[in-house]
Design an enzyme around this catalytic site. Structure first.
Site, PDB file in Angstrom:
ATOM      1  CG  ASP A  52      -1.755   1.104   1.456  1.00 54.06           C
ATOM      2  OD1 ASP A  52      -2.018   2.026   0.236  1.00 54.06           O
ATOM      3  OD2 ASP A  52      -2.252   1.347   2.392  1.00 54.06           O
ATOM      4  CB  SER A  87       2.797   7.570  -1.236  1.00 56.75           C
ATOM      5  OG  SER A  87       4.065   7.094  -0.952  1.00 56.75           O
ATOM      6  CG  ASP A  88       1.009   8.985  -6.145  1.00 57.92           C
ATOM      7  OD1 ASP A  88       0.232   8.086  -6.750  1.00 57.92           O
ATOM      8  OD2 ASP A  88       0.509  10.083  -5.474  1.00 57.92           O
TER       9      ASP A  88
END
Length: 293
Positions: free
Chosen positions: A168, A170-171
């Site tokens: 999971d 982030s970008d």
């Protein structure tokens, strides 16, 4: 009287999510009722505010990570696409996901005996427990174990251990960039058991097709099965976000859930995911399918 908390992304009472690199020329805005917390952790800028329409909102480095109103769509899909593509998941690892939302979904599966979470930033875990209690409730679950530290090192230390690993992230900018590269997927492969399955956050087909193509190529070079699926969620850029779903078992069809439960049980456990949505999430619009297949 406590001083009002301010933040550069909030102007005239509106939070603005602007990125000239990841989504140039567009921005998501949410009306702010109250700023609840702001700190700079060891790794990132952490902002939490109460919005007028989406509940409490977690923002890391100026990018929305979760809102109370729609977070379940993302958490359910990234978790259950993987867990229902494995015949009997007992040991599960979440990399990132410090808000606890993915963990909450993992422990819904009776077969799971251990649910590990490895996140580098303790601040996200600490603040989610305070401001996102429905997401973070799973931290008190007896099956859950938490490790604060680097995901790469954790994977090196636990070879051939986990049935399912969910990233999971982030970008792909800054620290998270390495989580989108082939070396990371090789580490995931080594940490998985024989029929192991992974899911990983895989961006929006509307604005990130080049990233997704590279990601799918990297996954396909490591896993015999590597498929792209997506979910709709209003507060992520373009209202959609994707996942790579991969298996070490070349006979595995990740597009169909291996284990099914009754419609009544589905309605009790999930708000977004169901067996039909599992299959439908792999059906891409014509233009995206041409690019990715």
């Amino acid at each position: 009287m406590a001083q009002e908390i301010t933040h550069p992304t909030i102007v005239d009472g509106w939070f603005r999510e602007i990125s000239d690199t990841m989504w140039p020329g567009q921005a998501m805005t949410l009306k702010v009722e109250k700023v609840l917390h702001h700190e700079k952790s060891k790794y990132q800028d952490v902002l939490i505010f109460k919005s007028t329409t989406y509940g409490n909102v977690l923002v890391l480095d100026n990018v929305i990570q979760a809102t109370e109103r729609d977070e379940f769509a993302y958490q359910e899909m990234i978790a259950h696409l993987a867990l229902n593509s494995h015949p009997n998941p007992k040991k599960v690892l979440v990399i990132g996901g410090g808000d606890g939302g993915v963990l909450r979904e993992v422990v819904k599966h009776d077969s799971v005996e251990e649910a590990w979470l490895c996140d580098i930033d303790e601040a996200v875990i600490r603040l989610s427990k305070e401001y996102l209690p429905e997401m973070a409730a799973s931290y008190s679950h007896p099956k859950v174990k938490t490790h604060i530290g680097d995901g790469f090192q954790f994977l090196r230390d636990y070879q051939n251990t986990f049935d399912v690993i969910i990233t999971d992230s982030s970008d792909p900018e800054g620290p998270a960039e390495t989580l989108f590269q082939k070396e990371y997927f090789q580490l995931l492969n080594s940490a998985l058991t024989e029929k192991g399955v992974i899911t990983t956050q895989a961006e929006s087909m509307w604005i990130h097709l080049p990233i997704i193509k590279d990601l799918k190529k990297a996954c396909s070079e490591v896993f015999p099965v590597a498929e792209y699926s997506f979910v709709t969620i209003p507060t992520y850029p373009t209202g959609t976000i994707g996942f790579m779903v991969c298996s070490k078992d070349k006979t595995c069809n990740v597009k169909k859930p291996l284990r099914e439960i009754s419609d009544e049980k589905e309605a009790e456990l999930y708000r977004y995911y169901n067996k039909k949505i599992h299959e439908a999430s792999f059906v891409l619009p014509t233009w995206a399918a041409k690019e990715l297949n």
